[in-house]
Design a protein around this motif. Sequence first.
Motif: not given
Length: 287
Positions: A268-274, A279-281, A286-287
């Motif tokens: 949903e593109d609300k967080v990122t991953q690395f 981490q929050y995007n 949308t929030i």
Amino acid sequence: MAAVIPAVTKLSSRIIRILGCNPGIMTLQGTNTYVIGTGKRRILVDTGDADVPQYINHLMSVLKHEDIDLAHIFISHWHHDHIGGLPDVLDIKEKTKYAQVWKYPRSEGEDIPDGCPIEFLKDGQEFAVEGATIRVIHTPGHATDHIVLHLVEENAVFSGDCILGEGTAVFEDLHDYMNSLRDISNLEPSVVYPGHGNVIHSPKDKIEFYIQHRNEREQQILNILINNRQKQFNEKELVKMIYTDTPAKLLKAAESNVNHHLLKLLKEDKVTQFNNLWQYNDTCKTI
């Protein structure tokens, strides 16, 4: 404290529950298996774990006492505590010689006990024996091949591991799982017979609780990430902050659940991953 479930229980005129005698952290009192129908040829739902003589003895006793032959054996999904006992059940040859074994196909490939012939189910397929009409409903999420069975005569649902008699379920894909809960809710069942735990007599309340619980967990994860926008977290760190009252033995399962929430939020593109950190995007609108 978990309720005691007897080894054999007649739940209605057409349903006999036989406990799998395989208690554990994830199986609760054990796997519930069910014999359905009123005539000589009936249906068995799930087969418990492999190598549990106590369960096979109870099942054999019921089949002989009730003069039952099995016409169909339905496997709710591929997990060992539901399909593992299949070879042992089929070894009751005088009672299973006419039985067809059914499950829904698994998208990752099958993991079927050796020597067990399986027919594959289709969503919406119906089966009938004396006193029971069963409709198959594909409900992925807990597993890709998971099904529930709708017993038309009682408006009852055999929910496998999608809905449990106690606690909440684990899942492989949260998006699919939430859709499956809504599909079951749309049936408006009068009663739910779960794969583990006791009978659910207020299905609407239980399903609403499951949906609300998952939404609350998602919001808890988002709140931590939103309030710590410059930080990155792994699943274990998030579990420690969220599952504060959960027994240590269940924390690994909690980490898995958090991971699936994060994967849903990633879609949903609300967080990122690395590097397995989340981490929050901040670009999310949308929030």
